[in-house]
Scaffold this active site. Structure first.
Site, PDB file in Angstrom:
ATOM      1  N   ARG A  48       0.962  -1.093   0.126  1.00 16.36           N
ATOM      2  CA  ARG A  48       0.132   0.056   0.032  1.00 16.36           C
ATOM      3  C   ARG A  48       0.709   1.357   0.200  1.00 16.36           C
ATOM      4  O   ARG A  48       0.330   2.335   0.555  1.00 16.36           O
ATOM      5  CB  ARG A  48      -0.929   0.056   1.230  1.00 16.36           C
ATOM      6  CG  ARG A  48      -0.164   0.014   2.532  1.00 16.36           C
ATOM      7  CD  ARG A  48      -1.255   0.035   3.777  1.00 16.36           C
ATOM      8  NE  ARG A  48      -0.657  -0.677   4.974  1.00 16.36           N
ATOM      9  CZ  ARG A  48      -1.365  -0.661   6.158  1.00 16.36           C
ATOM     10  NH1 ARG A  48      -2.539  -0.586   6.021  1.00 16.36           N
ATOM     11  NH2 ARG A  48      -0.504  -1.006   7.071  1.00 16.36           N
ATOM     12  N   HIS A 175       4.951 -24.469   7.060  1.00 15.86           N
ATOM     13  CA  HIS A 175       6.152 -24.355   6.257  1.00 15.86           C
ATOM     14  C   HIS A 175       6.866 -25.762   6.656  1.00 15.86           C
ATOM     15  O   HIS A 175       7.932 -26.026   6.238  1.00 15.86           O
ATOM     16  CB  HIS A 175       7.117 -23.118   6.394  1.00 15.86           C
ATOM     17  CG  HIS A 175       7.919 -22.831   7.716  1.00 15.86           C
ATOM     18  ND1 HIS A 175       7.018 -22.125   8.763  1.00 15.86           N
ATOM     19  CD2 HIS A 175       9.049 -23.063   8.179  1.00 15.86           C
ATOM     20  CE1 HIS A 175       8.020 -21.967   9.977  1.00 15.86           C
ATOM     21  NE2 HIS A 175       9.048 -22.470   9.456  1.00 15.86           N
ATOM     22  N   LYS A 179       9.813 -28.878   4.799  1.00 18.47           N
ATOM     23  CA  LYS A 179      11.115 -29.019   5.253  1.00 18.47           C
ATOM     24  C   LYS A 179      11.672 -30.743   4.954  1.00 18.47           C
ATOM     25  O   LYS A 179      10.736 -31.648   4.990  1.00 18.47           O
ATOM     26  CB  LYS A 179      11.296 -29.088   6.858  1.00 18.47           C
ATOM     27  CG  LYS A 179      11.296 -27.455   7.388  1.00 18.47           C
ATOM     28  CD  LYS A 179      11.534 -27.573   9.003  1.00 18.47           C
ATOM     29  CE  LYS A 179      11.198 -26.217   9.262  1.00 18.47           C
ATOM     30  NZ  LYS A 179      12.279 -25.152   9.282  1.00 18.47           N
ATOM     31  N   ASP A 232       1.142 -20.613  18.388  1.00 18.22           N
ATOM     32  CA  ASP A 232       2.204 -20.194  17.315  1.00 18.22           C
ATOM     33  C   ASP A 232       3.043 -21.549  16.865  1.00 18.22           C
ATOM     34  O   ASP A 232       3.088 -21.565  15.605  1.00 18.22           O
ATOM     35  CB  ASP A 232       3.372 -19.279  17.817  1.00 18.22           C
ATOM     36  CG  ASP A 232       4.437 -18.748  17.029  1.00 18.22           C
ATOM     37  OD1 ASP A 232       4.029 -18.246  15.975  1.00 18.22           O
ATOM     38  OD2 ASP A 232       5.500 -18.774  17.310  1.00 18.22           O
ATOM     39  N   HIS A 237       2.787 -26.577  13.600  1.00 20.51           N
ATOM     40  CA  HIS A 237       3.855 -27.506  13.378  1.00 20.51           C
ATOM     41  C   HIS A 237       3.894 -28.699  14.215  1.00 20.51           C
ATOM     42  O   HIS A 237       4.132 -29.624  13.505  1.00 20.51           O
ATOM     43  CB  HIS A 237       5.030 -26.532  13.494  1.00 20.51           C
ATOM     44  CG  HIS A 237       5.245 -25.210  12.881  1.00 20.51           C
ATOM     45  ND1 HIS A 237       4.768 -24.850  11.667  1.00 20.51           N
ATOM     46  CD2 HIS A 237       5.621 -23.912  13.237  1.00 20.51           C
ATOM     47  CE1 HIS A 237       5.001 -23.842  11.330  1.00 20.51           C
ATOM     48  NE2 HIS A 237       5.659 -23.159  12.137  1.00 20.51           N
TER      49      HIS A 237
HETATM   50  N1  NDP Z   1       7.565 -13.505   9.279  1.00 20.05           N
HETATM   51  C1  NDP Z   1       7.645 -14.745   9.316  1.00 20.05           C
HETATM   52  O1  NDP Z   1       8.649 -15.336   9.709  1.00 20.05           O
HETATM   53  C2  NDP Z   1       6.335 -15.605   9.170  1.00 20.05           C
HETATM   54  C3  NDP Z   1       4.988 -14.853   9.020  1.00 20.05           C
HETATM   55  N2  NDP Z   1       3.838 -15.858   9.033  1.00 20.05           N
HETATM   56  C4  NDP Z   1       2.532 -15.392   8.636  1.00 20.05           C
HETATM   57  O2  NDP Z   1       2.747 -14.357   7.372  1.00 20.05           O
HETATM   58  C5  NDP Z   1       1.827 -13.351   7.166  1.00 20.05           C
HETATM   59  C6  NDP Z   1       2.803 -12.230   6.994  1.00 20.05           C
HETATM   60  O3  NDP Z   1       3.518 -12.210   8.014  1.00 20.05           O
HETATM   61  P1  NDP Z   1       4.779 -10.682   8.357  1.00 20.05           P
HETATM   62  O4  NDP Z   1       5.612 -10.769   6.813  1.00 20.05           O
HETATM   63  O5  NDP Z   1       5.741 -11.190   9.273  1.00 20.05           O
HETATM   64  O6  NDP Z   1       4.046  -9.558   8.501  1.00 20.05           O
HETATM   65  P2  NDP Z   1       4.350  -8.138   8.277  1.00 20.05           P
HETATM   66  O7  NDP Z   1       3.518  -7.060   9.041  1.00 20.05           O
HETATM   67  O8  NDP Z   1       5.921  -7.963   8.230  1.00 20.05           O
HETATM   68  O9  NDP Z   1       3.967  -8.062   6.640  1.00 20.05           O
HETATM   69  C7  NDP Z   1       2.542  -7.708   6.390  1.00 20.05           C
HETATM   70  C8  NDP Z   1       2.497  -6.683   5.413  1.00 20.05           C
HETATM   71  O10 NDP Z   1       1.092  -6.591   4.834  1.00 20.05           O
HETATM   72  C9  NDP Z   1       0.963  -5.200   4.712  1.00 20.05           C
HETATM   73  N3  NDP Z   1      -0.305  -4.731   4.937  1.00 20.05           N
HETATM   74  C10 NDP Z   1      -0.893  -4.556   6.272  1.00 20.05           C
HETATM   75  N4  NDP Z   1      -2.398  -4.035   6.097  1.00 20.05           N
HETATM   76  C11 NDP Z   1      -2.177  -3.762   4.574  1.00 20.05           C
HETATM   77  C12 NDP Z   1      -3.458  -3.231   3.864  1.00 20.05           C
HETATM   78  N5  NDP Z   1      -4.553  -2.694   4.175  1.00 20.05           N
HETATM   79  N6  NDP Z   1      -3.075  -2.961   2.479  1.00 20.05           N
HETATM   80  C13 NDP Z   1      -1.875  -3.322   2.009  1.00 20.05           C
HETATM   81  N7  NDP Z   1      -1.028  -4.005   2.684  1.00 20.05           N
HETATM   82  C14 NDP Z   1      -1.084  -4.229   3.910  1.00 20.05           C
HETATM   83  C15 NDP Z   1       1.834  -4.270   5.641  1.00 20.05           C
HETATM   84  O11 NDP Z   1       2.390  -3.168   5.149  1.00 20.05           O
HETATM   85  P3  NDP Z   1       2.631  -1.909   5.983  1.00 20.05           P
HETATM   86  O12 NDP Z   1       4.236  -2.048   5.864  1.00 20.05           O
HETATM   87  O13 NDP Z   1       2.203  -0.922   5.172  1.00 20.05           O
HETATM   88  O14 NDP Z   1       2.228  -2.166   7.294  1.00 20.05           O
HETATM   89  C16 NDP Z   1       3.131  -5.355   5.615  1.00 20.05           C
HETATM   90  O15 NDP Z   1       4.192  -4.963   4.662  1.00 20.05           O
HETATM   91  C17 NDP Z   1       1.247 -13.404   8.602  1.00 20.05           C
HETATM   92  O16 NDP Z   1      -0.069 -14.132   8.455  1.00 20.05           O
HETATM   93  C18 NDP Z   1       1.921 -14.352   9.357  1.00 20.05           C
HETATM   94  O17 NDP Z   1       1.395 -14.920  10.587  1.00 20.05           O
HETATM   95  C19 NDP Z   1       3.970 -17.220   9.023  1.00 20.05           C
HETATM   96  C20 NDP Z   1       5.304 -17.904   9.543  1.00 20.05           C
HETATM   97  C21 NDP Z   1       6.308 -16.993   9.631  1.00 20.05           C
HETATM   98  O1  LIG Z   2       5.931 -20.174  12.257  1.00 15.24           O
HETATM   99  C1  LIG Z   2       6.634 -20.091  12.877  1.00 15.24           C
HETATM  100  O2  LIG Z   2       7.774 -20.953  12.902  1.00 15.24           O
HETATM  101  C2  LIG Z   2       9.343 -20.293  13.481  1.00 15.24           C
HETATM  102  C3  LIG Z   2      10.111 -21.334  13.369  1.00 15.24           C
HETATM  103  O3  LIG Z   2      10.545 -21.776  12.297  1.00 15.24           O
HETATM  104  P1  LIG Z   2      11.877 -22.634  11.935  1.00 15.24           P
HETATM  105  O4  LIG Z   2      11.572 -23.049  10.321  1.00 15.24           O
HETATM  106  O5  LIG Z   2      12.910 -21.625  12.279  1.00 15.24           O
HETATM  107  O6  LIG Z   2      11.980 -23.792  13.015  1.00 15.24           O
HETATM  108  C4  LIG Z   2       9.009 -19.505  14.822  1.00 15.24           C
HETATM  109  O7  LIG Z   2      10.170 -18.885  15.267  1.00 15.24           O
HETATM  110  C5  LIG Z   2       7.777 -18.446  14.700  1.00 15.24           C
HETATM  111  O8  LIG Z   2       7.589 -17.983  16.063  1.00 15.24           O
HETATM  112  C6  LIG Z   2       6.560 -18.994  14.155  1.00 15.24           C
HETATM  113  O9  LIG Z   2       5.486 -18.197  13.839  1.00 15.24           O
END
Ligand code: NDP
Ligand SMILES: O=C1O[C@H](COP(=O)(O)O)[C@@H](O)[C@H](O)[C@H]1O
EC number: 1.1.1.49
Length: 487
Positions: A48, A175, A179, A232, A237
């Site tokens: 966005r 994920h 693995k 979580d 997992h």
């Molecule tokens: N990060 C990880 O390692 C993991 C994440 N997940 C899952 O993946 C998903 C994403 O996680 P993650 O990347 O960490 O989250 P982030 O908050 O880092 O990323 C989400 C993105 O969504 C964007 N966003 C939020 N609201 C809107 C909107 N209304 N319009 C457009 N864009 C929007 C945000 O943009 P903005 O910057 O503008 O707020 C942000 O860049 C979640 O469901 C999480 O649970 C699952 C496993 C591991």
């Molecule tokens: O989904 C998740 O997994 C990671 C751990 O993943 P791994 O591949 O490094 O074992 C965890 O740290 C995180 O909290 C959880 O949201």
């Protein structure tokens, strides 16, 4: 299912977020490097923020430089960046999704929509895509975990998705299923007769599943404090690993065959309630401690945190599976943040032999163990007894390890990251490594019962020092049953 690579419009919603930058973009790089992306495949990034195409490409290049973890091949980088296009959409505004219509071409390519945003936005994105007329029978959608925070919210999210996509179009990611070593559970169990015929209550005493993380929360307080380790890590997992270890042999490796067998295990889990939660579950929260010799703050002192939080960062559970195969064979699960080391493994503890014909030095012979090292140092070990070589009197026994280390056995083979495998399977249209709605909902229903029991007990989590193996109570959980954790 199409086993061949297909041309896709691979669209990442939330392309500037953490998951996309750390995992998805580097995984696409590796797939492109291995020539597994069709020449016509394109990557569309949705976010966005006002961003020029050049600025977007620079951000993506930055992600590759930071997260690929090996020297980049400039030819591959250029090819990958050349596939990318930025589209500005505020996901809350259905009228803005028409911008996608201008860049995707569903006559030439399969549209894959990867929701890399909070699950509470999934419904909005589905409405937006539908509003823009972008959903056809070949369109696919990828949902990240966790889907909701309990059964009710997960149903609401799944219902919103089901309004516009059929179950055959939905790829729910866990994920861990991508693995190598988790997938190897299938090979180990169903390609080796020594295990296939020794995998039930007749030969197995109990099973341990450990997923220990050394990292703490590190800037993810906002998300984690509302979730906790049970939601979580266990709901997804650990439940998936458990179902792969416990399921009956599927008739084949197709999506529905695997998913149906996993679902039967989830249906057979004995509920944990207010009456037995204190005997079966240990909740912990890390305090200050030392990791790799350095002092680290406790959970309550982490930056941005609430010093009164009672969210758990550690859980240990005795799980009973009420079916014929696993009668009286407990599965002990444990997972935590800020633990002594990063280690994920499954330990199958076999039963003791009924009688010892060897020397008195072993009153009872120690039982065999099969240790499946999921990560790091992936491999499989079998702990067994052997005769100590020599011509001395009698037969002296010694515990020995048969150790199959993947890095030695498959040297030269790169262990692929889970996301590489999963993105490829989505592009191939293979649902086997993705979770069916029924699995998610069964798993939440079992987890909700534990959350309800905790809420009724109103006990704070037990403290453990960062850098340890969790609260002492988790040792007692097994000791009560005359067992101990594999250390
Ligand atoms: N990060 C990880 O390692 C993991 C994440 N997940 C899952 O993946 C998903 C994403 O996680 P993650 O990347 O960490 O989250 P982030 O908050 O880092 O990323 C989400 C993105 O969504 C964007 N966003 C939020 N609201 C809107 C909107 N209304 N319009 C457009 N864009 C929007 C945000 O943009 P903005 O910057 O503008 O707020 C942000 O860049 C979640 O469901 C999480 O649970 C699952 C496993 C591991
Ligand atoms: O989904 C998740 O997994 C990671 C751990 O993943 P791994 O591949 O490094 O074992 C965890 O740290 C995180 O909290 C959880 O949201």
């Amino acid at each position: 299912m199409n086993r061949h690579k297909e041309a896709c419009d691979f669209t990442i919603f939330g392309v500037l977020g953490d998951l996309s930058r750390r995992k998805l973009i580097p995984a696409l790089y590796q797939l492109d490097r291995a020539r597994l992306l069709d020449d016509k495949t394109r990557i569309i990034g949705v976010a966005r923020h006002e961003l020029s195409q050049d600025a977007f490409i620079a951000r993506m290049q930055g992600s590759l430089e930071t997260f690929v973890g090996e020297p980049l091949d400039s030819e591959v980088v250029n090819r990958l960046l050349g596939r990318m296009q930025y589209v500005l959409i505020n996901l809350d505004r259905p009228e803005e999704y028409r911008r996608l219509d201008k860049v995707v071409d569903q006559e030439q390519r399969i549209l894959i929509n990867y929701f890399s945003v909070s699950p509470f936005l999934y419904g909005n994105i589905c409405t937006g895509l539908d509003h823009a007329g972008l959903i056809t029978p070949t369109t696919r959608v990828v949902l990240e975990k966790p889907i909701g925070r309990d059964l009710a919210t997960s149903r609401a999210i799944n219902d919103a998705v089901a309004k516009v996509f059929t179950e055959e179009q939905v790829y729910r990611i866990d994920h861990y299923l991508g693995k190598e070593t988790v997938m190897n559970l299938l090979a180990l169990r169903f390609a080796n007769s020594i295990f296939t015929t020794n995998w039930d209550h007749n030969t197995i005493d109990h099973v341990q599943i450990t997923v220990a993380e050394q990292v703490g929360i590190e800037g993810r307080w906002g998300y984690f404090d509302k979730a906790g380790q049970l939601r979580d890590m266990v709901q997804n997992h650990l439940m998936q690993i458990l179902t792969l270890v416990a399921m009956e042999p599927p008739v084949d490796l197709n999506g529905d065959s695997l998913r149906n067998e996993k679902l039967k295990v989830l249906k057979a889990l004995r509920p944990i309630t207010r009456e037995n939660v204190e005997d079966k579950v240990v909740r912990g929260q890390y305090g200050p401690g030392f990791i790799k010799g350095k002092p680290v703050p406790g959970y309550l002192e982490e930056k941005g945190g609430n010093p009164h939080s009672t969210t758990e960062t550690f859980v240990a559970i005795r799980v009973d599976i009420d079916n014929w195969r696993w009668a009286d064979v407990p599965f002990y699960l444990r997972t935590g943040k800020a633990m002594a080391t990063k280690r994920s493994e499954v330990v199958i503890n076999f039963k003791r032999l009924p009688h010892n014909i060897f020397s008195d030095s072993y009153r009872k012979l120690p039982p065999n163990k099969l240790i499946i090292r999921l990560q790091p140092d992936e491999g499989v070990e079998i702990e067994m007894l052997n005769k100590v070589p020599g011509i001395g009197e009698g037969i002296e026994l010694q515990r020995t390890m048969l150790d199959l280390s993947f890095s030695e056995a498959f040297s030269g083979e790169r262990i692929t990251d889970a996301y590489e495998r999963l993105l490829l399977e989505i592009m191939r249209g293979n649902q086997a490594l993705f979770i069916h709605r029924d699995e998610v909902e069964r798993s939440w229903s079992w987890i909700d019962s534990i959350q309800d029991a905790w809420a009724q007990c109103n006990e704070p989590p037990k403290p453990y020092p960062a850098g340890s193996w969790g609260p002492v109570a988790s040792v007692a959980l097994l000791a009560r049953d005359g067992r101990e954790w594999e250390e």
